[in-house]
Design a protein around this motif. Structure first.
Motif, PDB file in Angstrom:
ATOM      1  N   LEU A   1       0.824  -1.213   0.000  1.00 45.69           N
ATOM      2  CA  LEU A   1       0.000   0.000   0.000  1.00 45.69           C
ATOM      3  C   LEU A   1       0.858   1.262   0.000  1.00 45.69           C
ATOM      4  CD1 LEU A   1      -2.772  -1.150   2.472  1.00 45.69           C
ATOM      5  CD2 LEU A   1      -2.818  -1.175  -0.034  1.00 45.69           C
ATOM      6  N   LEU A   2       2.010   1.202   0.646  1.00 41.63           N
ATOM      7  CA  LEU A   2       2.907   2.367   0.683  1.00 41.63           C
ATOM      8  C   LEU A   2       3.516   2.666  -0.682  1.00 41.63           C
ATOM      9  CD1 LEU A   2       4.601   1.717   4.128  1.00 41.63           C
ATOM     10  CD2 LEU A   2       3.166   3.697   3.536  1.00 41.63           C
ATOM     11  N   GLU A   3       3.468   1.730  -1.606  1.00 39.00           N
ATOM     12  CA  GLU A   3       3.948   1.981  -2.969  1.00 39.00           C
ATOM     13  C   GLU A   3       3.097   3.044  -3.669  1.00 39.00           C
ATOM     14  OE1 GLU A   3       6.675   1.018  -4.486  1.00 39.00           O
ATOM     15  OE2 GLU A   3       7.261  -0.199  -2.760  1.00 39.00           O
ATOM     16  N   ALA A   4       1.795   3.058  -3.376  1.00 44.32           N
ATOM     17  CA  ALA A   4       0.889   4.000  -4.040  1.00 44.32           C
ATOM     18  C   ALA A   4       0.583   5.219  -3.189  1.00 44.32           C
ATOM     19  CB  ALA A   4      -0.415   3.296  -4.409  1.00 44.32           C
TER      20      ALA A   4
ATOM     21  N   ALA B   1       1.626   6.316   5.824  1.00 43.17           N
ATOM     22  CA  ALA B   1       0.920   5.307   6.610  1.00 43.17           C
ATOM     23  C   ALA B   1      -0.284   5.911   7.320  1.00 43.17           C
ATOM     24  CB  ALA B   1       1.875   4.675   7.619  1.00 43.17           C
ATOM     25  N   SER B   2      -0.173   7.164   7.765  1.00 44.60           N
ATOM     26  CA  SER B   2      -1.324   7.782   8.442  1.00 44.60           C
ATOM     27  C   SER B   2      -2.461   8.029   7.463  1.00 44.60           C
ATOM     28  CB  SER B   2      -0.912   9.070   9.153  1.00 44.60           C
ATOM     29  OG  SER B   2      -0.443  10.030   8.242  1.00 44.60           O
TER      30      SER B   2
ATOM     31  N   TYR C   1       0.438  15.714   3.520  1.00 41.87           N
ATOM     32  CA  TYR C   1       1.473  14.705   3.727  1.00 41.87           C
ATOM     33  C   TYR C   1       2.594  15.283   4.576  1.00 41.87           C
ATOM     34  CZ  TYR C   1      -0.738  11.442   0.597  1.00 41.87           C
ATOM     35  OH  TYR C   1      -1.625  10.561   0.049  1.00 41.87           O
ATOM     36  N   GLU C   2       3.071  14.446   5.532  1.00 37.66           N
ATOM     37  CA  GLU C   2       4.113  14.889   6.450  1.00 37.66           C
ATOM     38  C   GLU C   2       5.423  15.190   5.722  1.00 37.66           C
ATOM     39  OE1 GLU C   2       3.003  11.430   6.859  1.00 37.66           O
ATOM     40  OE2 GLU C   2       1.221  12.097   7.927  1.00 37.66           O
TER      41      GLU C   2
ATOM     42  N   TYR D   1      -8.356   5.490   5.539  1.00 40.81           N
ATOM     43  CA  TYR D   1      -9.344   4.907   4.632  1.00 40.81           C
ATOM     44  C   TYR D   1      -9.370   3.386   4.615  1.00 40.81           C
ATOM     45  CZ  TYR D   1      -5.346   4.857   1.312  1.00 40.81           C
ATOM     46  OH  TYR D   1      -4.133   4.675   0.700  1.00 40.81           O
ATOM     47  N   LEU D   2      -8.330   2.736   5.057  1.00 39.26           N
ATOM     48  CA  LEU D   2      -8.222   1.293   4.845  1.00 39.26           C
ATOM     49  C   LEU D   2      -9.334   0.488   5.513  1.00 39.26           C
ATOM     50  CD1 LEU D   2      -6.617  -0.904   3.456  1.00 39.26           C
ATOM     51  CD2 LEU D   2      -5.227  -1.075   5.522  1.00 39.26           C
TER      52      LEU D   2
END
Length: 148
Positions: A16-19, A23-24, A127-128, A29-30
């Motif tokens: 999921l981090l690829e797209a 992570a937050s 985004y951080e 939404y997950l």
């Protein structure tokens, strides 16, 4: 290779981090989503995370393929499955957000997605860390949609 609906808990976080490099963001939404995965044997190779927005409208929040498997048709297989399933479920529209440049934009446009709006400074404000692609910082988000 098969595409199947899977629990969000089965999706590898690294995938999921690829797209979505936050992570937050993913955590927002997950758990309220339903997911499809490209699976070979017991291995998830790619995933698409979707949410119902309003009656008849879905949002793709995340569509990811592991980097070593990209450009081999898995993303297309997964997205086509999502589109076909949406039609069977009487969904009238699929929406998503993506950067204003890069291979993702062209990928979605090949499936008929069209630009609806631009959200200025989305990646800066939400985004951080800065989001970079090929040495260019993503700043704005394009909202795309596909009418079924």
């Amino acid at each position: 290779m098969r595409v199947a609906e899977v629990s969000p808990h089965r999706l590898p976080p690294a995938l999921l981090l690829e797209a979505d490099p936050s992570a937050s963001s993913i955590s927002t939404y997950l758990l309220d989503s339903f997911c499809f995965a490209a699976i070979e044997g017991d291995n998830i190779l790619g995933a698409c995370v979707l949410q119902n927005l309003i009656d008849g409208v879905l949002e793709i929040n995340n569509l990811a393929i592991f980097p070593e498997l990209q450009c081999q048709g898995l993303g297309s297989l997964l997205l086509q499955h999502v589109i076909d399933t949406a039609k069977k479920r009487s969904i009238r529209k699929i929406e998503l957000g993506t950067g204003t440049f890069g291979h993702q934009l062209a990928f979605y446009q090949r499936f008929g997605f069209r630009v609806e709006t631009l959200i200025k400074d989305y990646y800066i404000d939400n985004y951080e860390e800065p989001v970079w692609e090929k040495g260019i910082q993503h700043k704005d988000m394009l909202r795309l949609s596909l009418t079924l």
